[in-house]
Design a protein around this motif. Structure first.
Motif, mmCIF file in Angstrom:
data_model
loop_
_atom_site.group_PDB
_atom_site.id
_atom_site.type_symbol
_atom_site.label_atom_id
_atom_site.label_comp_id
_atom_site.label_asym_id
_atom_site.label_seq_id
_atom_site.Cartn_x
_atom_site.Cartn_y
_atom_site.Cartn_z
ATOM 1 N N ARG A 120 1.813 24.442 2.324
ATOM 2 C CA ARG A 120 0.710 23.787 3.034
ATOM 3 C C ARG A 120 1.177 22.789 4.096
ATOM 4 O O ARG A 120 0.490 21.838 4.423
ATOM 5 C CB ARG A 120 -0.224 23.113 2.022
ATOM 6 N N HIS A 121 2.351 23.015 4.644
ATOM 7 C CA HIS A 121 2.843 22.246 5.798
ATOM 8 C C HIS A 121 2.940 20.743 5.525
ATOM 9 O O HIS A 121 2.570 19.915 6.376
ATOM 10 C CB HIS A 121 1.942 22.465 7.019
ATOM 11 N N ALA A 122 3.459 20.374 4.348
ATOM 12 C CA ALA A 122 3.496 18.957 3.987
ATOM 13 C C ALA A 122 4.369 18.130 4.927
ATOM 14 O O ALA A 122 4.023 16.988 5.267
ATOM 15 C CB ALA A 122 3.985 18.803 2.549
ATOM 16 N N ALA A 140 -8.039 26.573 13.369
ATOM 17 C CA ALA A 140 -6.710 27.183 13.424
ATOM 18 C C ALA A 140 -5.586 26.165 13.215
ATOM 19 O O ALA A 140 -4.409 26.510 13.306
ATOM 20 C CB ALA A 140 -6.527 27.884 14.776
ATOM 21 N N PHE A 141 -5.947 24.925 12.912
ATOM 22 C CA PHE A 141 -4.964 23.831 12.820
ATOM 23 C C PHE A 141 -4.263 23.833 11.461
ATOM 24 O O PHE A 141 -4.907 23.784 10.420
ATOM 25 C CB PHE A 141 -5.696 22.510 13.048
ATOM 26 N N MET A 142 -2.956 23.923 11.457
ATOM 27 C CA MET A 142 -2.100 23.815 10.265
ATOM 28 C C MET A 142 -2.575 24.721 9.120
ATOM 29 O O MET A 142 -2.689 24.296 7.971
ATOM 30 C CB MET A 142 -2.029 22.361 9.775
ATOM 31 N N VAL A 143 -2.827 25.958 9.431
ATOM 32 C CA VAL A 143 -3.261 26.916 8.419
ATOM 33 C C VAL A 143 -2.054 27.357 7.600
ATOM 34 O O VAL A 143 -1.065 27.851 8.150
ATOM 35 C CB VAL A 143 -3.942 28.130 9.068
ATOM 36 N N HIS A 257 10.515 35.812 8.591
ATOM 37 C CA HIS A 257 10.388 36.651 7.405
ATOM 38 C C HIS A 257 9.963 35.801 6.204
ATOM 39 O O HIS A 257 9.131 36.218 5.400
ATOM 40 C CB HIS A 257 11.703 37.370 7.100
ATOM 41 N N LEU A 258 10.531 34.599 6.094
ATOM 42 C CA LEU A 258 10.028 33.608 5.150
ATOM 43 C C LEU A 258 9.148 32.641 5.916
ATOM 44 O O LEU A 258 9.533 32.145 6.978
ATOM 45 C CB LEU A 258 11.171 32.842 4.488
ATOM 46 N N SER A 259 7.967 32.356 5.380
ATOM 47 C CA SER A 259 7.086 31.411 6.066
ATOM 48 C C SER A 259 7.480 29.973 5.793
ATOM 49 O O SER A 259 7.181 29.083 6.596
ATOM 50 C CB SER A 259 5.634 31.640 5.652
ATOM 51 N N ALA A 260 8.162 29.744 4.669
ATOM 52 C CA ALA A 260 8.533 28.378 4.310
ATOM 53 C C ALA A 260 9.508 28.405 3.135
ATOM 54 O O ALA A 260 9.704 29.446 2.492
ATOM 55 C CB ALA A 260 7.293 27.563 3.936
ATOM 56 N N GLU A 275 21.033 21.397 9.237
ATOM 57 C CA GLU A 275 20.310 22.424 9.988
ATOM 58 C C GLU A 275 18.890 22.621 9.451
ATOM 59 O O GLU A 275 17.984 22.974 10.198
ATOM 60 C CB GLU A 275 21.075 23.744 9.941
ATOM 61 N N PHE A 276 18.718 22.385 8.158
ATOM 62 C CA PHE A 276 17.385 22.547 7.574
ATOM 63 C C PHE A 276 16.380 21.566 8.177
ATOM 64 O O PHE A 276 15.189 21.858 8.271
ATOM 65 C CB PHE A 276 17.435 22.346 6.056
ATOM 66 N N SER A 277 16.868 20.380 8.551
ATOM 67 C CA SER A 277 15.948 19.346 9.042
ATOM 68 C C SER A 277 15.320 19.703 10.377
ATOM 69 O O SER A 277 14.354 19.057 10.809
ATOM 70 C CB SER A 277 16.689 18.007 9.157
ATOM 71 N N ARG A 278 15.830 20.722 11.049
ATOM 72 C CA ARG A 278 15.247 21.169 12.308
ATOM 73 C C ARG A 278 13.959 21.971 12.095
ATOM 74 O O ARG A 278 13.260 22.279 13.053
ATOM 75 C CB ARG A 278 16.257 22.028 13.073
ATOM 76 N N HIS A 279 13.678 22.311 10.838
ATOM 77 C CA HIS A 279 12.565 23.200 10.548
ATOM 78 C C HIS A 279 11.565 22.509 9.624
ATOM 79 O O HIS A 279 11.855 22.248 8.463
ATOM 80 C CB HIS A 279 13.082 24.486 9.906
ATOM 81 N N GLU A 280 10.379 22.206 10.155
ATOM 82 C CA GLU A 280 9.395 21.485 9.365
ATOM 83 C C GLU A 280 8.750 22.347 8.286
ATOM 84 O O GLU A 280 8.035 21.827 7.437
ATOM 85 C CB GLU A 280 8.324 20.889 10.274
ATOM 86 N N ASN A 281 9.018 23.637 8.302
ATOM 87 C CA ASN A 281 8.513 24.485 7.216
ATOM 88 C C ASN A 281 9.521 24.603 6.087
ATOM 89 O O ASN A 281 9.355 25.429 5.197
ATOM 90 C CB ASN A 281 8.096 25.859 7.733
ATOM 91 N N ILE A 282 10.553 23.769 6.099
ATOM 92 C CA ILE A 282 11.440 23.606 4.951
ATOM 93 C C ILE A 282 11.172 22.221 4.373
ATOM 94 O O ILE A 282 11.486 21.204 4.990
ATOM 95 C CB ILE A 282 12.927 23.755 5.320
ATOM 96 N N PHE A 283 10.546 22.199 3.212
ATOM 97 C CA PHE A 283 10.178 20.957 2.527
ATOM 98 C C PHE A 283 11.314 20.604 1.575
ATOM 99 O O PHE A 283 11.672 21.408 0.703
ATOM 100 C CB PHE A 283 8.864 21.184 1.781
#
Length: 320
Positions: A120-122, A140-143, A257-260, A275-283
């Protein structure tokens, strides 16, 4: 002169644990909570009958060979013992124990948090609100990806895996799992067993790792295995960083391929993977799966129970 066994507690444990240890042992405590090097562990071992370490201290074959003969038991404050070379320690006549059972619920709670936060894009949502960047809304915001009703694949259906399954059932998830052997029906609680990863991965909208780091599970989730997950799947790891090929995970995130992903452990700890910190879909969380007061007390007491049994001439309940 004290007749109590000498005990070295290598990290700062819970207050209740330290109080009990000081009562029953001639104890030296690392109040500064600094990390000891392997050389320091070897040098200090001459002063103690027992060592109560955490997963952060390394007892590989080299350290095991050089420990002083005075050390008779290593009572780990952890479930995982991949930081210990068990055959090498056994060859030295050193008993090794761990602390199973008591951290299952706390770790499963973190796995649930990672799954929900990733889905859920935390990370992005928290950043927007904290920085004042939340100035827009639309349907359509942060779906994100809905958890309820989705299929959860669990690799490793031990105590933590079963606790995760219980949590997920509360969200109406459909549970699938892979384990070394199928659980009795009463423990499965309706979960579907998969004898192979080839069967499990394609049906896992969410995949949660709960297996130990062993030679045959290192990089278990590699490029080939990640591609078997459904497009848009979410990977959760609250077990051990060694289970995931981090380069392959990054590529799967970049390609979509992975959404998060939700991660509480990494190959490099402490520190993680920059490198993970560049991607906000990695919590991400800093390996705090068992970090509750209740669980830390229980882990410390379990380690001390093992020490008490050993020095009473009995076999510790958690001897490995």
């Amino acid at each position: 002169m004290s007749t109590k066994p000498t005990l070295w507690i290598t990290r700062k444990l819970s207050d209740a644990t330290l109080e009990r240890a000081a009562r029953d042992y001639d104890v030296t405590i690392n109040h500064e909570d600094r990390l000891y090097t392997p050389d320091e562990i070897i040098q200090n071992s001459a002063n103690f009958d027992a060592i109560l370490p955490c997963h952060s201290e390394l007892f590989d074959a080299s350290v095991a060979r050089q420990l002083d003969a005075r050390v008779k038991i290593i009572a780990n404050h952890s479930v995982g013992v991949d930081h210990c070379d068990l055959p090498a320690l056994k060859a030295r006549g050193i008993t090794v124990t761990n602390t199973p059972d008591v951290l299952s619920d706390a770790t499963a709670e973190i796995a649930l948090l990672l799954m929900l936060g990733a889905a859920r894009h935390a990370v992005e949502g928290d950043r927007l609100v904290r920085t004042g960047g939340w100035d827009f809304w639309s349907p359509a915001f942060m779906v994100g990806k809905q958890v309820s009703g989705a299929r959860l694949g669990i690799i490793g259906m031990g105590r933590v895996g079963q606790a995760m399954a219980r949590n997920a059932r509360g969200l109406g998830m459909e549970i699938h799992y892979h384990n070394r052997s199928q659980l009795p029906e009463a423990l499965e609680n309706g979960a579907t067993y998969h004898a192979t990863l080839d069967s499990l991965l394609p049906v896992s909208d969410f995949l949660s790792l709960h297996c130990p780091a062993l030679p045959d599970t290192i990089d278990l989730m590699n490029r080939n295995q990640l591609q078997k997950l459904p497009k848009g799947a979410v990977l959760v790891n609250s077990a051990r960083g060694a289970l995931v090929d981090e380069d392959a995970l990054l590529d799967a995130i970049k390609s979509g391929h992975l959404s998060a992903a939700g991660l509480d452990c990494f190959k490099n700890e402490p520190g993680g993977n920059s490198e993970f910190s560049r991607h906000e879909n990695i919590f991400m969380l800093p390996h705090i799966g068992s970090a509750t007061v209740k669980t830390r007390d229980a882990m410390g007491f379990r380690a001390l129970d093992n020490l008490d049994a050993f020095f009473a001439g009995k076999q510790p309940g958690d001897q490995l």
